[in-house]
Design an enzyme around this catalytic site. Structure first.
Site, PDB file in Angstrom:
ATOM      1  N   LYS A 145      -3.500  -1.675  15.650  1.00  0.00           N
ATOM      2  CA  LYS A 145      -2.893  -0.876  16.718  1.00  0.00           C
ATOM      3  C   LYS A 145      -3.822  -0.735  17.905  1.00  0.00           C
ATOM      4  O   LYS A 145      -5.039  -0.671  17.752  1.00  0.00           O
ATOM      5  CB  LYS A 145      -2.589   0.522  16.191  1.00  0.00           C
ATOM      6  N   ASP A 197     -11.677  -0.367   5.888  1.00  0.00           N
ATOM      7  CA  ASP A 197     -10.862  -1.578   5.668  1.00  0.00           C
ATOM      8  C   ASP A 197     -11.637  -2.834   6.062  1.00  0.00           C
ATOM      9  O   ASP A 197     -11.482  -3.886   5.432  1.00  0.00           O
ATOM     10  CB  ASP A 197      -9.586  -1.551   6.531  1.00  0.00           C
ATOM     11  N   GLU A 208       0.830  -1.217   0.000  1.00  0.00           N
ATOM     12  CA  GLU A 208       0.000   0.000   0.000  1.00  0.00           C
ATOM     13  C   GLU A 208       0.858   1.258   0.000  1.00  0.00           C
ATOM     14  O   GLU A 208       2.067   1.205   0.262  1.00  0.00           O
ATOM     15  CB  GLU A 208      -0.952   0.010   1.204  1.00  0.00           C
TER      16      GLU A 208
HETATM   17  N1  PSU Z   1      -2.920   1.606  10.707  1.00  0.00           N
HETATM   18  C1  PSU Z   1      -1.592   1.601  10.904  1.00  0.00           C
HETATM   19  N2  PSU Z   1      -0.798   2.176   9.962  1.00  0.00           N
HETATM   20  C2  PSU Z   1      -1.307   2.759   8.831  1.00  0.00           C
HETATM   21  C3  PSU Z   1      -2.711   2.735   8.633  1.00  0.00           C
HETATM   22  C4  PSU Z   1      -3.475   2.145   9.598  1.00  0.00           C
HETATM   23  O1  PSU Z   1      -1.134   1.077  11.887  1.00  0.00           O
HETATM   24  O2  PSU Z   1      -0.543   3.284   8.012  1.00  0.00           O
HETATM   25  C5  PSU Z   1      -3.302   3.301   7.380  1.00  0.00           C
HETATM   26  C6  PSU Z   1      -3.606   2.158   6.387  1.00  0.00           C
HETATM   27  O3  PSU Z   1      -3.464   2.650   5.068  1.00  0.00           O
HETATM   28  C7  PSU Z   1      -5.078   1.871   6.676  1.00  0.00           C
HETATM   29  C8  PSU Z   1      -5.596   3.267   6.935  1.00  0.00           C
HETATM   30  O4  PSU Z   1      -5.749   1.245   5.609  1.00  0.00           O
HETATM   31  O5  PSU Z   1      -4.559   3.898   7.679  1.00  0.00           O
HETATM   32  C9  PSU Z   1      -6.895   3.249   7.716  1.00  0.00           C
HETATM   33  O6  PSU Z   1      -7.384   4.546   7.836  1.00  0.00           O
HETATM   34  P1  PSU Z   1      -8.821   4.769   8.505  1.00  0.00           P
HETATM   35  O7  PSU Z   1      -8.625   4.417   9.941  1.00  0.00           O
HETATM   36  O8  PSU Z   1      -9.099   6.244   8.283  1.00  0.00           O
HETATM   37  O9  PSU Z   1      -9.790   3.894   7.786  1.00  0.00           O
END
Ligand code: PSU
Ligand code: MN
Length: 301
Positions: A155, A138, A21
């Site tokens: 996380k 996701d 990604e």
């Molecule tokens: N969690 C991590 N590192 C990241 C991301 C999530 O520990 O870099 C990034 C990934 O690209 C994930 C996105 O798909 O953040 C999710 O964002 P949101 O929580 O806004 O859906």
């Protein structure tokens, strides 16, 4: 879609390819460590017998594989869109530069015929989601798109029990690799048991192929624990997480900004230690993903 010659040749010849990604590059790590880490992850995929395909949107096209120059430009660009399922077509239509999240990378990988994808952490159910409704796109993507994603769990900035509940409701296989516990990104053990455990890349590959044969849409989440020597135990990373969450709340951070804000603050609060751990776990995920991609190729042969 635009393919680099290396990726195009590997796909045409049925050799293993691993998608990577780009949001982790633009919104997950600071420059220049982001570009250095992205190159190191690509090298790790190659060293384990697969071809890396970093995915991003540039010039109105989906790029499957990035040249060195393109990776460098992406790593330093300002105003890059963070693309999930909702934004991908819009970004292409506007001709803007966009970095793909886990969800959007899965969509692009599947379009390109790539079945395995390595990243760091996935998005999930945020703490306080019962009032904010902040659940990453996701999670439903895993139920829709047939790609196996290797991550180091999720996380602890997230609500991990709720994240596992949503994945279960969506019918997503969550497979801990080599242990019973669901890992929590910087820490090997979240204190929660993973729904499934597998100890070999061959089993993970077989499950992915079997899922398709059963006519079930969607992919799999492989939760690969961070190597022990790179781990930051929960009681050490915990205070940084709590501070970052409190700051986000006080500043009214919402929607797409939440995850990048928290990552940035935790990097700063741990004096960069979280970044070293982050790079180590992505490399570890790249190795396992390359092995899984190799096994899938053998099964399809
Ligand atoms: N969690 C991590 N590192 C990241 C991301 C999530 O520990 O870099 C990034 C990934 O690209 C994930 C996105 O798909 O953040 C999710 O964002 P949101 O929580 O806004 O859906
Ligand atoms: Mn969100």
């Amino acid at each position: 879609m635009t393919f680099t010659p290396e990726v195009r040749a590997a796909l045409d010849e049925g050799r293993p390819v691993v998608a990577l990604e780009s949001t982790i590059i633009t919104h997950g790590m600071p420059f220049p460590q982001n570009v250095e880490a992205a190159r190191a992850v690509e090298a790790e995929v190659r060293a384990h017998g697969a071809v890396p395909a970093t995915i991003a949107v540039m010039d109105g096209r989906i790029h499957i594989g990035l040249s060195d120059a393109a990776l460098d430009a992406l790593g330093q660009a300002q105003g890059v869109m963070k693309l999930s399922r909702a934004d991908l077509a819009a970004c292409l239509a506007m001709g803007r530069m966009g970095a793909t999240t886990v969800a959007a990378t899965m969509i692009c990988a599947a379009l390109a015929g790539i079945e395995v994808f390595a990243t760091g952490g996935i998005g999930g159910v945020h703490r306080g989601a019962e009032t904010s409704f902040d659940i990453s796109a996701d999670l439903p993507e895993f139920a829709l798109t047939a790609v196996t994603v290797v991550a180091a769990g999720a996380k602890a900035i997230l609500d991990l029990p709720k994240t596992l509940e949503v994945l279960e409701t969506q019918g997503v296989p969550v497979i801990a690799y080599g242990q019973d516990a669901f890992p929590a990104f910087w820490s090997r053990d979240s204190g929660l048991r993973a729904p499934l455990r597998m100890d070999s890349a061959a089993q993970i590959a077989a499950a992915q192929v079997m899922r398709g044969q059963l006519g079930l849409p969607g992919g799999q989440l492989v939760a690969n624990p961070i190597p022990a020597e790179a781990e930051i135990p929960l009681d050490e990373i915990g205070p940084a997480i709590e501070t970052a969450l409190a700051e986000a709340e006080a500043q009214g951070i919402a929607a797409k900004e939440v995850t990048p804000f928290l990552l940035d603050r935790i990097f700063a609060l741990t004096g960069g230690r979280s970044l070293d751990a982050n790079i180590a776990l992505v490399l570890n995920n790249a190795r396992l993903a390359a092995q899984i991609a190799g096994e899938i190729v053998s099964l399809r042969a």
